[in-house]
Each structure stands twice: as C-alpha cells, then as structure tokens.
Design an enzyme around this catalytic site. Structure first.
Site, PDB file in Angstrom:
ATOM      1  N   HIS A 282      46.963  93.941  24.435  1.00 22.78           N
ATOM      2  CA  HIS A 282      47.796  94.890  25.187  1.00 22.78           C
ATOM      3  C   HIS A 282      48.425  95.880  24.208  1.00 22.78           C
ATOM      4  CE1 HIS A 282      47.548  92.257  28.730  1.00 22.78           C
ATOM      5  NE2 HIS A 282      47.612  91.276  27.856  1.00 22.78           N
TER       6      HIS A 282
ATOM      7  N   GLY B 295      40.985  72.147  14.429  1.00 24.18           N
ATOM      8  CA  GLY B 295      41.797  72.082  15.634  1.00 24.18           C
ATOM      9  C   GLY B 295      42.937  73.082  15.662  1.00 24.18           C
TER      10      GLY B 295
ATOM     11  N   ASN C 215      35.285  71.018  21.146  1.00 25.89           N
ATOM     12  CA  ASN C 215      36.080  69.872  21.563  1.00 25.89           C
ATOM     13  C   ASN C 215      37.055  70.289  22.668  1.00 25.89           C
ATOM     14  OD1 ASN C 215      37.131  67.193  21.466  1.00 25.89           O
ATOM     15  ND2 ASN C 215      36.661  67.112  19.275  1.00 25.89           N
TER      16      ASN C 215
ATOM     17  N   ARG D 200      42.147  88.542  10.472  1.00 31.52           N
ATOM     18  CA  ARG D 200      41.291  89.479   9.728  1.00 31.52           C
ATOM     19  C   ARG D 200      39.963  88.802   9.429  1.00 31.52           C
ATOM     20  NH1 ARG D 200      45.380  88.730   4.794  1.00 31.52           N
ATOM     21  NH2 ARG D 200      46.697  89.454   6.481  1.00 31.52           N
TER      22      ARG D 200
ATOM     23  N   ARG E 139      39.371  79.146  -1.082  1.00 30.52           N
ATOM     24  CA  ARG E 139      38.408  79.034  -2.175  1.00 30.52           C
ATOM     25  C   ARG E 139      36.995  79.130  -1.630  1.00 30.52           C
ATOM     26  NH1 ARG E 139      35.714  74.187  -2.640  1.00 30.52           N
ATOM     27  NH2 ARG E 139      36.526  72.368  -1.548  1.00 30.52           N
TER      28      ARG E 139
END
Length: 201
Positions: free
Chosen positions: A113, A140, A83, A164, A181
């Site tokens: 960096h 989003g 989108n 992660r 979950r």
C-alpha cells in the site's frame, strides 16, 4: 485496462473490483477444500495444489493450513514442500524453483500500500513479484516482502524479514535479513553446526 490487468502489470489497482473479488472467493473455496482434507486422504493434496497453483512441478506438498489470494499467481518447481501455516499474498507472481523447503509460518507478501495516507486511503494498492531460486531452505516464521529475489542454494534463517535481494550460495538471516556467510564445500559434512553426518549422503 481493467483492474485485473492493472494488478497483473504491477500497477496500482482497486482490489474491491468485482472480477477480482469473485476470483478471491473462488480461491477461498479451493483453499477451504485443501485445508479440510482428512489426514487419511493427504494423497489428494498434490492434485488439489495442481488445480490451485498457476504452475506446479512434481512431488509438491503443502501441510494444511495454507492461505493465498488467487493461487494462479503461484508457480512452484519439482520437490516443493511448505510446512504449516504458509501464507502467500499472490496479487503479483510468486515464482519458486525446484527443491525448495519452507518451514512453518513462512509468508510471501507481494501486496503493498502507498506510504502517504491520502494515497493509501484512495483504495489503490499494488503487488510486486517475488522470486525464489532452486535448492533453497527458508526457515520458520520468515517473511518475504514484495519485490525480493532470493538466489539459488540459499538458506534463510528462521524469523528473518527479507526486504532486499539475497545472492546465490549464502546463509542469510535477521531483521532486516542480511548475508551471514557463504555456503562452502566444508559445510557438506555437517548436518547441524559442527555435528558430522554418521551416514553416507
């Protein structure tokens, strides 16, 4: 080893290198064309994406505007949709599987960096690859950080910052993003929370 080779090898590199600067400029030209496509000519977008991306499956579409650094480090599978306002800092590879949907304002940041100011001020930066599996919905305003791998059949909740790896078959959300979950067979009958489908799927 030149700076482009260093970049692609995920080693520290200098982004102001002449070759890399020229490639980013060429990418900007392609993105400009993509982002200026008239709505009556949106059928041109899949072809422009095939020219921009390193690999592109079938039924691939991006709602302009879209932004990336190089384009050739982006690989997407079949049935990919992004989108508005997707940003991909693709100094390293961004590999996305099939049947992946991105909400508006989703960002992939392979670029980074050094932490120490003197190392950072040296001008060296780096890119570490990002991988997204098949059948993934990323909500989003999600940010995905360098080095992250997202598994298959995953939903990432809107506004998350994914720092992660996320395993297969889960809903994950938050800042930092964490598993909420598992997605189960029971979820099949609902389209939103506990609202049951009134159509055959």
């Amino acid at each position: 080893m030149d700076q482009k080779e260093r970049m692609l090898a995920e080693l520290p590199y200098i982004a102001s290198d002449e070759v890399l600067s020229r490639e980013r400029l060429e990418c900007k030209r392609r993105i400009y064309e993509l982002n200026q496509v008239h709505p009556d000519q949106y059928n041109r977008i899949p072809g422009l994406l095939k020219e921009l991306f390193g690999k592109s499956g079938e039924a691939v579409f991006v709602e302009p505007p879209f932004h990336c650094d190089y384009g050739y480090n982006i690989e997407v599978g079949d049935d990919f949709f992004a989108n508005y306002n997707c940003t991909v800092l693709d100094v390293a590879k961004v590999t996305i599987g099939k049947n992946v949907m991105l909400g508006p304002n989703v960002s992939f940041y392979t670029a980074g960096h050094p932490l120490h100011q003197e190392s950072r001020n040296s001008g060296y930066e780096y890119g570490i690859s990002i991988t997204v599996g098949d059948n993934v919905w990323i909500g989003g305003s999600v940010v995905i950080i360098a080095g992250v791998s997202i598994g298959n059949n995953v939903v990432i909740g809107g506004g998350s910052v994914v720092t992660r790896d996320i395993p297969d078959g889960v809903v994950a959300a938050g800042n930092p993003c964490r598993v909420i979950r598992e997605i189960t067979e029971e979820d099949r009958k609902y389209y939103f929370k506990k609202r049951v489908f009134d159509v055959e799927i």
